[in-house]
Motif scaffolding. Structure first.
Motif, PDB file in Angstrom:
ATOM      1  N   ILE A  68       0.827  -1.220   0.000  1.00  0.00           N
ATOM      2  CA  ILE A  68       0.000   0.000   0.000  1.00  0.00           C
ATOM      3  C   ILE A  68       0.862   1.272   0.000  1.00  0.00           C
ATOM      4  N   ILE A  69       2.129   1.103  -0.346  1.00  0.00           N
ATOM      5  CA  ILE A  69       3.049   2.253  -0.255  1.00  0.00           C
ATOM      6  C   ILE A  69       2.560   3.424  -1.122  1.00  0.00           C
ATOM      7  N   GLY A  70       2.024   3.125  -2.304  1.00  0.00           N
ATOM      8  CA  GLY A  70       1.579   4.203  -3.204  1.00  0.00           C
ATOM      9  C   GLY A  70       0.253   4.830  -2.787  1.00  0.00           C
ATOM     10  N   PHE A  71      -0.381   4.284  -1.742  1.00  0.00           N
ATOM     11  CA  PHE A  71      -1.738   4.734  -1.413  1.00  0.00           C
ATOM     12  C   PHE A  71      -1.781   5.623  -0.161  1.00  0.00           C
ATOM     13  N   LYS A  72      -0.615   6.134   0.242  1.00  0.00           N
ATOM     14  CA  LYS A  72      -0.556   6.934   1.486  1.00  0.00           C
ATOM     15  C   LYS A  72      -1.616   8.033   1.484  1.00  0.00           C
ATOM     16  N   PRO A  73      -2.408   8.125   2.558  1.00  0.00           N
ATOM     17  CA  PRO A  73      -3.510   9.090   2.541  1.00  0.00           C
ATOM     18  C   PRO A  73      -3.063  10.551   2.572  1.00  0.00           C
ATOM     19  N   ASP A  74      -1.840  10.811   3.081  1.00  0.00           N
ATOM     20  CA  ASP A  74      -1.422  12.212   3.125  1.00  0.00           C
ATOM     21  C   ASP A  74      -0.413  12.537   2.027  1.00  0.00           C
ATOM     22  N   ARG A  75      -0.471  11.799   0.895  1.00  0.00           N
ATOM     23  CA  ARG A  75       0.521  12.029  -0.160  1.00  0.00           C
ATOM     24  C   ARG A  75       0.400  13.402  -0.817  1.00  0.00           C
ATOM     25  N   PHE A  76      -0.763  14.049  -0.720  1.00  0.00           N
ATOM     26  CA  PHE A  76      -0.911  15.388  -1.306  1.00  0.00           C
ATOM     27  C   PHE A  76      -0.812  16.480  -0.245  1.00  0.00           C
ATOM     28  N   ASP A  77      -0.549  16.081   0.998  1.00  0.00           N
ATOM     29  CA  ASP A  77      -0.584  17.051   2.098  1.00  0.00           C
ATOM     30  C   ASP A  77       0.783  17.726   2.234  1.00  0.00           C
ATOM     31  N   GLY A  78       0.783  19.052   2.277  1.00  0.00           N
ATOM     32  CA  GLY A  78       2.002  19.802   2.554  1.00  0.00           C
ATOM     33  C   GLY A  78       2.976  19.878   1.410  1.00  0.00           C
TER      34      GLY A  78
END
Ligand SMILES: Cc1cc2nc3c(=O)[nH]c(=O)nc-3n(C[C@H](O)[C@H](O)[C@H](O)COP(=O)(O)OP(=O)(O)OC[C@H]3O[C@@H](n4cnc5c(N)ncnc54)[C@H](O)[C@@H]3O)c2cc1C
Length: 421
Positions: free
Chosen positions: A411-421
């Motif tokens: 699930i490495i590509g599915f991180k929920p905060d990938r667009f955060d910051g």
């Protein structure tokens, strides 16, 4: 967070992501409370097409989608529509979508999406084998049917890619498909049969999950909308709702198309756009004549035999949620049906139209995993067109993460905060 699973988990949202999470958590020994802002009996997880889709290894953000989308924007009956708007959320989502709609992005994530869907499909099989569950699971494949040589060409190319990825796929001509559906006349050029796919009857699954969870002591708090959190450092302490405060050791954020608003209460950016779709049930007494669920590719209409009827569904209207039924879009679905099934005459289903919002991320990937900023929170959502299919995988992985067990899918590509910051 407690290490021995004897703690309390608050799960926000009673869609498939929330219920499946509660299912695995309660089996792992957690005390579970579900908070749901509505009545939880008609969210997106109920009226969908019910397809389990390892075939959908291509994210929505794929090459060709932008050109196709622009072409379809000028057709009032088209299956895909972005309402032109200066809404800043839509514009920001659209820019991210454009950035990801390329071959490199698709190639990078195809295996992880395939694996998560196959994992989930296996978990559906295990669930269906339990005594408390019978939700019409049928794992006999989905027919991707086409009428034009242009779509045939694209679909066969995709089928070869699927075969390279190890999926069980057959390319069939019109006669071969007709042999699979001997009781229903077809007017098509051919189809790709994704044997790896399946289907269920979603309302039955949802009701049975609710019944099972209640039996296991899960608390349901309906009409309870989470509108704030209390935090201390990197730990969430409580979810605050219109019906009071709920303290817990861990929190699961779902929320479907409303996940961005929920995450914003923690000051975290999780971009999603609602992708409105419609469905209706048709009761022609031919359900038993239809052996396979199908996608009518040119029209992007899904056809699923379920509950003694057939459910037709389709359209993707991307934009902020609104409660309007755009008749032309529904007519687009109705008019497509006899083009593929000439004997099926379906009337406009005036009083019988369901709609729901697919939670669509701008890169077409789900949001699944822990949050960097809060060690006791896990997010499950953003499944877009495959959110039902991914349900059990969401739930199992949520519980594995909170129970500190190794997880069984990448699930490495599915991180929920990938667009955060
Ligand atoms: C026409 C159509 C056909 C589809 N067909 C398929 C298909 O064949 N296969 C497939 O895999 N997927 C399909 N989908 C997509 C699938 O239905 C969704 O991806 C999935 O149901 C999303 O589940 P969820 O649990 O994330 O969200 P939901 O089912 O929307 O549940 C989220 C819940 O969270 C609640 N909530 C939100 N905010 C709060 C808050 N602040 N406090 C408390 N509660 C909150 C909501 O009220 C809601 O009940 C389809 C969708 C549509 C529209």
């Amino acid at each position: 967070m407690k290490e021995n699973n004897s703690g309390t988990v608050v799960v926000i949202g009673a869609g498939i992501a929330g219920l499946a999470s509660a299912y695995y958590l309660v089996r792992d020994g957690w005390k579970v409370k579900i908070l749901e802002k509505n009545r939880g009996d008609n969210n997106c997880s109920y009226g969908n097409a019910g397809m389990i889709v390892p075939s959908h290894f291509t994210p929505l953000a794929a090459p060709g989608m932008v050109a196709q989308g622009i072409k379809w924007m000028f057709n009032r009956k088209s299956p895909f529509y972005v309402r032109p708007s200066l809404n800043p959320r839509l514009m920001s989502w659209g820019l991210k979508f454009l950035k990801h709609a390329n071959r490199a992005h698709v190639d990078k994530h195809a295996c992880a999406i395939r694996d998560l869907n196959l994992y989930s499909s296996g978990l559906y099989n295990a669930l269906a084998a339990e005594d408390d569950f019978d939700f019409e699971l049928k794992q006999n494949g989905i027919l991707m049917m086409y009428k034009s040589s242009e779509v045939q060409h694209e679909e066969i190319e995709l089928a070869h890619h699927a075969q390279e990825l190890g999926l069980d796929v057959d390319i069939l001509n019109g006669n071969e498909v007709q042999e699979l559906e001997p009781n229903l006349k077809l007017d098509i050029l051919g189809a790709v049969l994704y044997r790896c796919d399946g289907k269920i009857y979603p309302p039955k699954l949802m009701q049975q999950l609710i019944g099972y969870l209640k039996m296991k002591g899960v608390e349901f708090h309906m009409e309870t909308e989470v509108n704030k959190f209390t935090v201390a450092g990197n730990t969430i302490k409580a979810a605050i709702s219109n019906r009071g405060s709920f303290e817990a050791d861990a929190f699961v954020l779902t929320g479907g198309a409303y996940l961005p608003q929920l995450a914003a209460k923690l000051d975290i950016n999780i971009p999603l756009m609602p992708g409105k779709g419609y469905s209706f049930m048709y009761d022609p007494m031919v359900e038993n004549n239809m052996n396979h669920a199908a996608l009518l590719l040119e029209a992007r209409v899904a056809v699923t035999p379920m509950n003694g009827q057939i459910r037709f569904s389709g359209t993707m209207e991307l934009g902020p949620a609104n409660d309007k039924i755009y008749e032309n879009r529904v007519k687009g679905i109705v008019e497509a049906i006899p083009k593929y099934y000439p004997e099926l005459k379906v009337d406009y289903p005036k009083d019988n139209i369901w709609y729901g919002y697919r939670p669509c991320s701008p890169d077409g990937l789900p949001y699944l995993g822990g949050l960097k900023r809060y060690g006791n929170a896990v997010v499950a959502g953003g499944g877009g067109m495959m959110g039902l299919s991914l349900g059990p995988a969401y739930g199992k992985i949520v519980s594995d993460l909170l129970s500190r067990r190794p997880i069984e899918s990448d699930i490495i590509g599915f991180k929920p905060d990938r667009f955060d910051g």
